[in-house]
Design a protein around this motif. Structure first.
Motif, mmCIF file in Angstrom:
data_model
loop_
_atom_site.group_PDB
_atom_site.id
_atom_site.type_symbol
_atom_site.label_atom_id
_atom_site.label_comp_id
_atom_site.label_asym_id
_atom_site.label_seq_id
_atom_site.Cartn_x
_atom_site.Cartn_y
_atom_site.Cartn_z
ATOM 1 N N TYR A 97 0.847 -1.185 0.000
ATOM 2 C CA TYR A 97 0.000 0.000 0.000
ATOM 3 C C TYR A 97 0.882 1.234 0.000
ATOM 4 O O TYR A 97 2.003 1.208 0.510
ATOM 5 C CB TYR A 97 -0.900 0.028 1.248
ATOM 6 C CG TYR A 97 -1.578 -1.287 1.519
ATOM 7 C CD1 TYR A 97 -2.725 -1.648 0.821
ATOM 8 C CD2 TYR A 97 -1.060 -2.189 2.445
ATOM 9 C CE1 TYR A 97 -3.332 -2.868 1.044
ATOM 10 C CE2 TYR A 97 -1.663 -3.411 2.670
ATOM 11 C CZ TYR A 97 -2.801 -3.739 1.968
ATOM 12 O OH TYR A 97 -3.396 -4.949 2.188
ATOM 13 N N MET A 102 -2.745 5.158 3.719
ATOM 14 C CA MET A 102 -3.004 4.520 5.012
ATOM 15 C C MET A 102 -3.157 5.524 6.154
ATOM 16 O O MET A 102 -3.882 5.258 7.112
ATOM 17 C CB MET A 102 -1.874 3.543 5.334
ATOM 18 C CG MET A 102 -1.772 2.410 4.334
ATOM 19 S SD MET A 102 -0.411 1.313 4.692
ATOM 20 C CE MET A 102 -1.036 0.483 6.151
ATOM 21 N N VAL A 152 -6.328 -4.966 5.642
ATOM 22 C CA VAL A 152 -6.225 -3.548 5.330
ATOM 23 C C VAL A 152 -7.193 -3.268 4.194
ATOM 24 O O VAL A 152 -7.082 -3.848 3.114
ATOM 25 C CB VAL A 152 -4.789 -3.157 4.913
ATOM 26 C CG1 VAL A 152 -4.729 -1.704 4.505
ATOM 27 C CG2 VAL A 152 -3.806 -3.439 6.041
ATOM 28 N N ILE A 154 -8.192 -0.353 2.020
ATOM 29 C CA ILE A 154 -7.852 1.016 1.611
ATOM 30 C C ILE A 154 -9.116 1.786 1.244
ATOM 31 O O ILE A 154 -9.306 2.925 1.671
ATOM 32 C CB ILE A 154 -6.850 1.003 0.427
ATOM 33 C CG1 ILE A 154 -5.507 0.425 0.872
ATOM 34 C CG2 ILE A 154 -6.678 2.393 -0.168
ATOM 35 C CD1 ILE A 154 -4.724 1.267 1.842
#
Length: 168
Positions: A97, A102, A152, A154
């Motif tokens: 990422y 983030m 995660v 995004i």
């Protein structure tokens, strides 16, 4: 998500022919070899600069832009950021990422409890470390390993973690 990603900061001049010494803010400075152009944020405007030459010196990248031929032309840009558009950014592998995407992400435990907000990513070499600001524990450092970082998202701006023993 920002449309521009920072790849470096002009730290000083290099010689008298318009070259600049750049501190890379990307995890792989060799990516500069593939860059054809960068965007320079002057504070007032954004200049599209064509990369003419790339060299390396210690932890710095030495860049020569087609638009500048003397130290006098580039000196005023010391401390300014160099950016690329997302289209010109390096292609990410699975589970990679951009840090810019983030920062500010909400962090939840695997029990569904809100844990905090991701405020920074420290690049340590072995693995990244996520800095999470929490109300309960203030600042908590989480290793970016699969045993700790479960998911995660995004697009959803969420991260799911497992709090390993000894982290808080």
């Amino acid at each position: 998500m920002d449309d521009l990603l920072q790849v470096g900061i002009i730290s000083s001049m290099h010689g008298i022919k318009g070259e600049v010494k750049v501190f890379p803010t990307t995890d792989d400075p060799n990516r500069f070899k593939k860059l054809k152009s960068v965007l320079l944020d002057t504070g007032r405007e954004t200049l599209d600069l064509q990369v003419e030459q790339v060299k390396f010196f210690k932890q710095f990248v030495i860049l020569k832009f087609k638009e500048f031929d003397s130290i006098n032309e580039v000196e005023k840009y010391k401390g300014k950021g160099l950016f690329v558009t997302r289209e010109n950014a390096v292609k990410l592998k699975p589970n990679e990422y951009f840090i810019a995407d983030m920062i500010g992400m909400e962090v939840f435990t695997d029990e569904g409890r809100k844990f905090g907000i991701l405020t920074d990513v420290l690049e340590t070499g072995a693995n990244d470390v996520y800095v999470v600001e929490t109300e309960e524990h203030k600042e908590v450092l989480l290793p970016a390993i699969k045993e700790c970082i479960l998911n995660v998202d995004i697009a959803g701006r969420k991260m799911e973690i497992h709090l390993m023993e000894g982290l808080v």
